[in-house]
Design a protein around this motif. Structure first.
Motif, PDB file in Angstrom:
ATOM      1  N   SER A   1       0.826  -1.212   0.000  1.00  0.00           N
ATOM      2  CA  SER A   1       0.000   0.000   0.000  1.00  0.00           C
ATOM      3  C   SER A   1       0.860   1.261   0.000  1.00  0.00           C
ATOM      4  O   SER A   1       0.958   1.952  -1.019  1.00  0.00           O
ATOM      5  CB  SER A   1      -0.962  -0.011   1.185  1.00  0.00           C
ATOM      6  OG  SER A   1      -0.229  -0.055   2.413  1.00  0.00           O
ATOM      7  N   GLU A   2       1.515   1.560   1.120  1.00  0.00           N
ATOM      8  CA  GLU A   2       2.255   2.815   1.247  1.00  0.00           C
ATOM      9  C   GLU A   2       3.475   2.882   0.333  1.00  0.00           C
ATOM     10  O   GLU A   2       3.692   3.893  -0.352  1.00  0.00           O
ATOM     11  CB  GLU A   2       2.671   3.026   2.698  1.00  0.00           C
ATOM     12  CG  GLU A   2       1.489   3.241   3.628  1.00  0.00           C
ATOM     13  CD  GLU A   2       1.906   3.332   5.082  1.00  0.00           C
ATOM     14  OE1 GLU A   2       2.858   4.068   5.379  1.00  0.00           O
ATOM     15  OE2 GLU A   2       1.261   2.656   5.912  1.00  0.00           O
ATOM     16  N   VAL A   3       4.282   1.834   0.331  1.00  0.00           N
ATOM     17  CA  VAL A   3       5.479   1.844  -0.521  1.00  0.00           C
ATOM     18  C   VAL A   3       5.064   1.901  -1.989  1.00  0.00           C
ATOM     19  O   VAL A   3       5.603   2.691  -2.770  1.00  0.00           O
ATOM     20  CB  VAL A   3       6.382   0.623  -0.236  1.00  0.00           C
ATOM     21  CG1 VAL A   3       7.528   0.547  -1.233  1.00  0.00           C
ATOM     22  CG2 VAL A   3       6.912   0.681   1.192  1.00  0.00           C
ATOM     23  N   ALA A   4       4.092   1.089  -2.361  1.00  0.00           N
ATOM     24  CA  ALA A   4       3.626   1.080  -3.754  1.00  0.00           C
ATOM     25  C   ALA A   4       3.123   2.456  -4.167  1.00  0.00           C
ATOM     26  O   ALA A   4       3.457   2.951  -5.250  1.00  0.00           O
ATOM     27  CB  ALA A   4       2.531   0.033  -3.938  1.00  0.00           C
ATOM     28  N   GLY A   5       2.345   3.095  -3.319  1.00  0.00           N
ATOM     29  CA  GLY A   5       1.820   4.419  -3.630  1.00  0.00           C
ATOM     30  C   GLY A   5       2.925   5.440  -3.805  1.00  0.00           C
ATOM     31  O   GLY A   5       2.876   6.267  -4.723  1.00  0.00           O
ATOM     32  N   HIS A   6       3.920   5.379  -2.942  1.00  0.00           N
ATOM     33  CA  HIS A   6       5.047   6.315  -3.032  1.00  0.00           C
ATOM     34  C   HIS A   6       5.836   6.082  -4.323  1.00  0.00           C
ATOM     35  O   HIS A   6       6.149   7.029  -5.046  1.00  0.00           O
ATOM     36  CB  HIS A   6       5.946   6.156  -1.806  1.00  0.00           C
ATOM     37  CG  HIS A   6       7.109   7.096  -1.789  1.00  0.00           C
ATOM     38  ND1 HIS A   6       7.069   8.303  -1.149  1.00  0.00           N
ATOM     39  CD2 HIS A   6       8.329   6.997  -2.348  1.00  0.00           C
ATOM     40  CE1 HIS A   6       8.234   8.923  -1.326  1.00  0.00           C
ATOM     41  NE2 HIS A   6       9.013   8.137  -2.041  1.00  0.00           N
ATOM     42  N   LEU A   7       6.153   4.825  -4.609  1.00  0.00           N
ATOM     43  CA  LEU A   7       6.952   4.508  -5.789  1.00  0.00           C
ATOM     44  C   LEU A   7       6.251   4.920  -7.080  1.00  0.00           C
ATOM     45  O   LEU A   7       6.893   5.391  -8.015  1.00  0.00           O
ATOM     46  CB  LEU A   7       7.286   3.013  -5.825  1.00  0.00           C
ATOM     47  CG  LEU A   7       8.341   2.544  -4.839  1.00  0.00           C
ATOM     48  CD1 LEU A   7       8.365   1.021  -4.776  1.00  0.00           C
ATOM     49  CD2 LEU A   7       9.716   3.091  -5.208  1.00  0.00           C
TER      50      LEU A   7
END
Length: 106
Positions: free
Chosen positions: A24-30
């Motif tokens: 969720s968070e890492v994917a969204g940032h990347l």
């Protein structure tokens, strides 16, 4: 293309928390980083812990710097990840992708 590789370990109790954070968070940032080409999160049991290996793909080292900052070898470990992990690599490795093979999705 550049592959950025990093490892982190979690207890069996918090491994799913880390995986959810990555998805969720890492994917969204990347997905907001120009030149981001995809990522894989590998998971395996390592004794009493779960080891994660993250491989992120970027078009160039300039794109890696856009994600990681001026010291691209420094790991980016967000606070949520730090709470789920027991330990992690402080440094990452970068490799040029020499071959990029795709299967039929199985």
């Amino acid at each position: 293309m550049i592959a950025r590789t990093w490892r982190g370990w979690a207890s069996k109790a918090t491994a799913d928390d880390y995986q959810r954070h990555y998805e969720s968070e890492v994917a969204g940032h990347l997905q907001q980083v120009p030149g981001f080409c995809g990522a894989r999160l590998l998971r395996r049991y390592d004794g009493e812990e779960v080891m994660f290996t993250s491989i992120t793909f970027f078009t160039s080292m300039d794109d890696v710097r856009a994600f990681a900052g001026e010291d691209p070898g420094q790991a980016v470990v967000e606070e949520t990840a730090r709470r789920a992990l027991t330990r992690w690599d402080e440094r990452v490795t970068h490799h040029e992708v020499a071959a990029d093979l795709h299967g039929d999705g199985h």
